[in-house]
Design an enzyme around this catalytic site. Sequence first.
Site, PDB file in Angstrom:
ATOM      1  N   CYS A  28     -42.599   2.717  43.874  1.00 34.88           N
ATOM      2  CA  CYS A  28     -42.181   3.707  42.877  1.00 34.88           C
ATOM      3  C   CYS A  28     -41.205   3.116  41.860  1.00 34.88           C
ATOM      4  O   CYS A  28     -40.993   3.684  40.797  1.00 34.88           O
ATOM      5  CB  CYS A  28     -41.609   4.944  43.544  1.00 34.88           C
ATOM      6  SG  CYS A  28     -40.423   4.565  44.797  1.00 34.88           S
ATOM      7  N   ASN A  29     -40.630   1.961  42.175  1.00 36.86           N
ATOM      8  CA  ASN A  29     -39.662   1.377  41.252  1.00 36.86           C
ATOM      9  C   ASN A  29     -40.109   0.088  40.590  1.00 36.86           C
ATOM     10  O   ASN A  29     -39.383  -0.464  39.781  1.00 36.86           O
ATOM     11  CB  ASN A  29     -38.325   1.133  41.963  1.00 36.86           C
ATOM     12  CG  ASN A  29     -37.586   2.429  42.173  1.00 36.86           C
ATOM     13  OD1 ASN A  29     -37.618   3.297  41.315  1.00 36.86           O
ATOM     14  ND2 ASN A  29     -36.960   2.585  43.317  1.00 36.86           N
TER      15      ASN A  29
ATOM     16  N   HIS B  37     -37.855 -14.979  42.439  1.00 35.29           N
ATOM     17  CA  HIS B  37     -37.960 -13.554  42.144  1.00 35.29           C
ATOM     18  C   HIS B  37     -38.606 -12.803  43.308  1.00 35.29           C
ATOM     19  O   HIS B  37     -38.091 -11.776  43.757  1.00 35.29           O
ATOM     20  CB  HIS B  37     -38.776 -13.353  40.859  1.00 35.29           C
ATOM     21  CG  HIS B  37     -38.981 -11.916  40.525  1.00 35.29           C
ATOM     22  ND1 HIS B  37     -37.987 -11.120  39.996  1.00 35.29           N
ATOM     23  CD2 HIS B  37     -40.058 -11.098  40.681  1.00 35.29           C
ATOM     24  CE1 HIS B  37     -38.443  -9.895  39.837  1.00 35.29           C
ATOM     25  NE2 HIS B  37     -39.701  -9.851  40.243  1.00 35.29           N
TER      26      HIS B  37
END
Lengths: 279, 442
Positions: free
Chosen positions: B53-54, B104
Amino acid sequence: MNAGFSGSAAALTLTLALYLLGAVLLGANLFLRRSGLLAAGRGAALFGVILHAAAIGLRCVEVHRAPFTNPAESLSLVAWVVVLVYLGTELLWRLSASGPFALGLSFLLVLLGAALGGDSGTGVSAASAPLLSERIVTLHILAFTTAFAAFALAFCCAALYVVENRILKSKHGLIWMKRLPPLLTVEAASFTLAAIGFPLLTLGILAGLVRAVSGGLGTAWQLDPKTLLAYAVWGVYGAYLWGRLGAKWPPLRTAYILLVGLPLCMLLLLVPSAAHRFG
Amino acid sequence: MPLRMIGLSHHTAPVEVRERLAFTAPGALPRALSYLEESLRPLGAEAILLSTCNRTELYVATSSATDLSGEDLAELLVGARDEPGAPFLPHLKEKRGRYHVTEHLFRVTAGLESMVLGESDIVRQVKEAHAAANVAGLSGSILNPLFHEALRVAKRARTENDLGRGAFSVGHAAADLAETIFGSLQGRNVLLLGAGKMSETTARHLAAAGAASVLVANRTYDRAARLAEILGGRAIHYDEFPNHLIRADIVIASTAAPHAIVHRPMIEEVMRARRQRPLFLIDIAVPRDIEPAVGDIDGVYLYDIDDLQQVVAADIAERRTRAARADLLVTEEAQAFAARLRAQEQATPLVTGVRSKLHNIVDTELTRLRRRLPHLSDADWEAISLAMRSVENKFAHDPTVKIKEFAAAAAEVDSLEQAAVKMEAVRELFNLTVAAEGERSP
């Protein structure tokens, strides 16, 4: 200084180092929460208690009698039982937060014993300490020693309870609660330890009374400071158990009673007494 | 083999943009993976699509011959969602190169890039994204080890720095506090006063931590019954709740009452009846349901919504300190992995070069021999070929093993240059013209 004395003294010195190391490691673990520190602290306590047992055993061999005729020996024995009881609380409740206190107290007791009147190694012989050959006297001493150790750990748990209760009530420093055992656990541990210590204390007092009235000690023991303090200590822990089990006092109030109990025990342990000379 | 990542997250895009590029709806991810598989198959590229969701991120590994530009990647990602690309372009962020992409992904998987710092859901989401790409046949020899390593590093970073410790929400904080009072919540009884969403969430946290029974009291009995059913508890009539305070260990109050419904005399009486067993009161109602003076009673621990929010804030602050330590670990691991990847990239063509050179020599010699000895039977030629191939394999074995050892040693950043020198020596010895591919790590 003979070779035997050197053996027990060397073992005791190493024990002291291990107790201090254990106290520092477990104390650091409270702040840093590292599993390595915890394991190392517990290891130091375990090796310390084994080495301490060896030191006491060697001392017995050296002087050919039970090792509690002078303050150095008595306090060393008490210190050993304190660490033993602490390891028991670790097994039962994982109370590593009481480790710095238990190991620190044992360290200080041994040091204090040495300062107060450690003998130089000659000691008194079994022949000059005839009382120690009596089983009832040994029972008297061992019951008191174990009760003292249980009360010492109960004191530590009660102190933790007071601190944790304050944190939870004030809502300041809640981060510390994650480093300390749960509130109910320390309360249960303090009660269990006091409940174990009290019958042992009673047994110790009864054994002393039986030996005293059976003759040979005169009447001096009746007003001996150790005897009077033993009654006071019995009263304090009796009041605690009555308040906890019978009157259902709030846990904070009963915790304060345990905090009062240990200083009295210390006084009982250290007060000079003519009626309690075994050698 | 260039490594790329393109995507957006809560750092770069508002929710209205994120939700349009999310693949979290049922069926959306398989459709997107199918689109990616069709688009990337001709290039022989690998891809993994991570969508939460992010964040929505596409990880792509291609051969050096078919490197994709940033525009290509953006087109690929947006195309997978079947959306016009323009609104997303300002929010898309790209990472290029082994080290930057690896670092990352490691940070994302460890929860260091999460909106709620250190949350653990992301580990499951990365695992699921990897599994889905595997099923779709999209991940392979480059992205599989990268994602396996990301999960391993995340586990290490989280464990060694206790990233999961502390409260992430008010409900979590309440459950944590209950555990600091009672220890295990096994066998503890929870009483809910009010059937609001917040008390439901808090009760769920307590139930997840082991609480034995949940009683729900609400002015509207039906709502209490509905919530009790959801929580696996029991509804009681609202006016009966004072009697149930005696058995309860934890009370969550969140009624809409305009004034306090729990008063000091009531709790004093309850504490006597419960023989001083501790009572944890959580008041998340505004206005408050429990009179503040109740908190002064011995053995009663009263926390209102502000108290719990402060607990969450303090935990977040402490977690930031631990996250800084985890950051260092992740950086070191990313450097090591990128170095290993680079060495492996250099090793693979080197091994292939050595082996093909030997193979060509054997081929040439066999052809020459066949011309000089035409009278030999097919069986004889088969025996000679087998012997020559055996010599070829045995001769190639040691250099192959050594090259792989050099590559493995390069996992240590410090050994990277040394490994490169050794591999260069092998290249010189065999007079190979194969050049090392790829970029350098920082």
